[in-house]
Design an enzyme around this catalytic site. Structure first.
Site, PDB file in Angstrom:
ATOM      1  N   GLU A 139     -27.832 -56.446 -29.366  1.00 62.63           N
ATOM      2  CA  GLU A 139     -26.842 -56.881 -30.318  1.00 62.63           C
ATOM      3  C   GLU A 139     -26.885 -57.446 -31.632  1.00 62.63           C
ATOM      4  O   GLU A 139     -27.773 -58.592 -30.930  1.00 62.63           O
ATOM      5  CB  GLU A 139     -25.285 -57.651 -29.604  1.00 62.63           C
ATOM      6  CG  GLU A 139     -24.370 -57.931 -30.231  1.00 62.63           C
ATOM      7  CD  GLU A 139     -22.996 -58.399 -29.711  1.00 62.63           C
ATOM      8  OE1 GLU A 139     -22.502 -58.074 -28.390  1.00 62.63           O
ATOM      9  OE2 GLU A 139     -22.529 -59.589 -29.588  1.00 62.63           O
ATOM     10  N   GLU A 144     -20.769 -64.138 -37.978  1.00 62.27           N
ATOM     11  CA  GLU A 144     -19.638 -64.245 -37.633  1.00 62.27           C
ATOM     12  C   GLU A 144     -19.139 -65.839 -38.129  1.00 62.27           C
ATOM     13  O   GLU A 144     -20.539 -67.029 -37.966  1.00 62.27           O
ATOM     14  CB  GLU A 144     -19.394 -64.133 -36.495  1.00 62.27           C
ATOM     15  CG  GLU A 144     -20.665 -64.427 -35.661  1.00 62.27           C
ATOM     16  CD  GLU A 144     -20.218 -64.191 -34.168  1.00 62.27           C
ATOM     17  OE1 GLU A 144     -19.038 -63.255 -33.933  1.00 62.27           O
ATOM     18  OE2 GLU A 144     -21.435 -64.398 -33.339  1.00 62.27           O
TER      19      GLU A 144
END
Ligand SMILES: *[C@@H]1O[C@H](CO)[C@@H](O)[C@H](O)[C@H]1NC(C)=O
Ligand SMILES: *[C@@H]1O[C@H](CO)[C@@H](O)[C@H](O)[C@H]1NC(C)=O
Ligand SMILES: *[C@@H]1O[C@H](CO)[C@@H](O)[C@H](O)[C@H]1NC(C)=O
Ligand SMILES: *[C@@H]1O[C@H](CO)[C@@H](O)[C@H](O)[C@H]1NC(C)=O
Ligand SMILES: *[C@@H]1O[C@H](CO)[C@@H](O)[C@H](O)[C@H]1NC(C)=O
Ligand SMILES: *[C@@H]1O[C@H](CO)[C@@H](O)[C@H](O)[C@H]1NC(C)=O
Ligand SMILES: *[C@@H]1O[C@H](CO)[C@@H](O)[C@H](O)[C@H]1NC(C)=O
Ligand SMILES: *[C@@H]1O[C@H](CO)[C@@H](O)[C@H](O)[C@H]1NC(C)=O
Ligand SMILES: *[C@@H]1O[C@H](CO)[C@@H](O)[C@H](O)[C@H]1NC(C)=O
Ligand SMILES: *[C@@H]1O[C@H](CO)[C@@H](O)[C@H](O)[C@H]1NC(C)=O
Length: 326
Positions: A139, A144
Site C-alpha cells: 500500500e 492523506e
C-alpha cells in the site's frame, strides 16, 4: 488509509542497489480530466470499517445528487453537506471513493489538485492499494491527513517486515522510529510514514494557495513523492504543463523517499495496485484525533448533526496524468 493483518517474517533476497540509473523517462498513458474520470474510475461502495461514518455511493447516485460533478474540464467529488443524520439511521454521511479501473506497477502520476477536503471529521486520501487483496499486495499512501490539520503524510505499508534506511535522501520528516524498527511496517498497521514539511501541502492553506501538484513515482528500486504548491516557481515545466513525455532525472529531492534494499524487498511486498481518491469520515485516524485536532464533541455526533460543516469537504481535481516508463 491503513490496513490490518498479522505478521509474517520472510527471508528476503538481496536487491541490487545503486548500480543502475533510475528509469527516469516516462510517456503519458492516461490523461484524466473532467468526465474522463467517469470512464476510467469505478465508484466503490465498500465499507470503511474502523468506526468510520461514511457511506460511499455508486456513480449514478453520485451524479444525480451532485456529490460527483464532471464536465469537460472539471471533476469534483464531495461529501453530502445537507442531510441531517442520527446514530440509528443511515450507515453514515454520503461520500465518494473512486478507484482506477487499471492497475499499475512501475509508473509515475501527476495529480494536479485545485482543492482538497478539509474540516473536522474528514480524512481525505490519494493512495494506491489492491483492496480486493489488502496490504498483502502493498500500500502506497501518496497523501492523506485528518481534520484539515497539517502536516499531510506519505506512508508505505507492507505485509511482512520491511525497513528503509534512516539516512535516505528526502525533505520530509520520518516518523515512527524513522522506519527502522522491524515492528514498524509488518502487518501494515503503522507503516513507514513521512510528514510533509510544507504548510501548503494539506489543509486550508493548500486550498487558499489554489492547490498544487502531487507527483508519485514507483520504480523497481524506489517510491518517491514530490509536492509543489500552485505558486511554487520551482515546479518543473514538464509537471506544470503535463507534458506527454518527461524525465524525473533532474528533479529536486523528493518530499518522501522509500528505497528498496536487502531489508525491503519490493518484488515480494508490492504487486499491481489501483489508484484511489476518497473522503472518509471519522474512523481510526480522523475519529481518534478528533479532540486533539481541536474539534468539538465526538466525531460521530459531529458528522450526524453538522451537515453544513462539510461544505469544504470536496476534491476538485484539475487532472490526474498517469505515465508509464518509456
Ligand atoms: C501476509 O501476512 C499474513 C498474516 O501473517 C500471511 O498469512 C500471508 O501469507 C502474508 N502474505 C504475504 C504475501 O506475505
Ligand atoms: C531519458 O531521456 C534522455 C533525453 O530526454 C536521454 O538522454 C536518456 O538516455 C534517457 N534515459 C533512459 C534511461 O532511457
Ligand atoms: C453541482 O456541482 C457543481 C460544482 O460544484 C456546481 O457548479 C453546480 O451548480 C451543482 N449543480 C447543482 C444542480 O447543484
Ligand atoms: C465538451 O467538449 C466537446 C468537444 O470539444 C464539445 O462538443 C462539448 O460541447 C463540450 N461540452 C461541454 C459541457 O462543455
Ligand atoms: C452516537 O454514537 C457515538 C459512537 O458510538 C456515541 O459516542 C454518541 O454518544 C452517540 N450519540 C448519541 C446522541 O446517542
Ligand atoms: C546510508 O548509510 C549506509 C551505511 O549505513 C551507507 O552505505 C549509505 O551510503 C548511506 N547513504 C546515504 C545517502 O548517505
Ligand atoms: C520537520 O523538518 C523540518 C526541516 O528539517 C524541521 O524544521 C521541523 O522542525 C521538523 N518538524 C518536526 C515535527 O519534526
Ligand atoms: C504562495 O502563496 C502563499 C500565500 O497564499 C505565500 O504565503 C507563499 O509564500 C507563496 N509561496 C511562494 C513560493 O511564492
Ligand atoms: C539532466 O541534467 C544534465 C546536466 O545538466 C543534462 O545533461 C541532462 O540532459 C538532463 N536530463 C534531462 C532528462 O533533462
Ligand atoms: C456542530 O458544530 C459546531 C461548530 O463547530 C459545534 O459547536 C457543535 O458542537 C457541533 N455539534 C455537534 C453535535 O458536534
Amino acid at each position: 488509509m491503513h490496513a490490518t493483518s498479522s505478521i509474517l517474517l520472510s527471508v528476503l533476497p538481496c536487491i541490487l542497489l545503486g548500480s543502475t540509473a533510475k528509469a527516469g523517462n516516462y510517456s503519458l498513458k492516461q490523461d484524466n480530466v473532467g468526465s474522463a474520470f467517469l470512464d476510467n474510475f469505478e465508484w466503490e461502495t465498500i465499507d470503511d470499517g474502523d468506526g468510520g461514518r461514511t457511506e460511499y455511493v455508486e456513480q449514478s447516485e453520485a451524479l444525480s445528487s451532485n456529490l460527483t460533478y464532471a464536465n469537460n474540464n472539471t471533476f469534483i467529488m464531495r461529501v453530502d453537506d445537507t442531510t441531517q443524520l442520527t446514530n440509528s439511521s443511515e450507515e453514515g454521511r454520503k461520500s465518494i471513493r473512486i478507484k482506477s479501473k487499471d492497475q499499475y506497477t512501475t509508473h509515475l502520476m501527476i495529480a494536479d489538485i485545485n482543492h482538497l477536503p478539509v474540516g473536522c471529521a474528514t480524512w481525505p486520501a490519494l493512495w494506491e492499494v489492491d483492496d480486493d487483496v489488502g496490504v498483502q499486495n502493498g500500500e502506497f499512501d501518496i497523501m492523506e491527513g485528518v481534520n484539515g490539520q497539517t502536516p499531510g503524510y506519505t506512508t508505505l505499508h507492507t505485509n511482512s517486515t520491511c525497513t528503509v534506511p534512516s539516512n535516505r535522501t528526502q525533505l520530509g520528516n520520518a516518523t515512527f522510529n524513522d522506519c527502522q524498527s522491524t515492528a514498524v511496517q509488518e502487518g501494515g498497521d503503522n507503516g513507514c510514514a513521512v510528514a510533509s514539511i510544507y504548510a501548503s501541502s494539506f489543509g486550508p492553506v493548500f486550498n487558499s494557495n489554489g492547490g498544487g501538484w502531487y507527483v508519485a513515482e514507483r520504480t523497481e528500486e524506489d517510491f518517491s513523492v514530490w509536492f509543489w504548491a500552485r505558486n511554487d516557481s520551482t515546479v518543473p515545466d514538464e509537471v506544470k504543463n503535463g507534458d506527454d513525455s518527461l524525465s524525473t532525472a533532474n528533479w529536486s529531492t523528493p518530499l518522501a523517499y522509500f528505497p528498496a534494499s536487502s531489508s525491503c524487498n519490493f518484488d515480494t511486498n508490492f504487486k499491481s495496485l489501483n489508484i484511489i481518491f476518497d473522503i472518509a469520515l471519522c474512523g481510526s485516524w480522523a475519529g481518534n484525533q478528533f479532540s486533539e485536532s481541536g474539534c468539538p464533541g465526538n466525531c460521530i455526533d459531529y458528522v450526524n448533526s453538522n451537515a453544513s460543516a462539510f461544505s469544504d469537504a470536496y476534491w476538485d481535481i484539475a487532472s490526474l496524468k498517469i505515465y508509464l516508463p518509456s
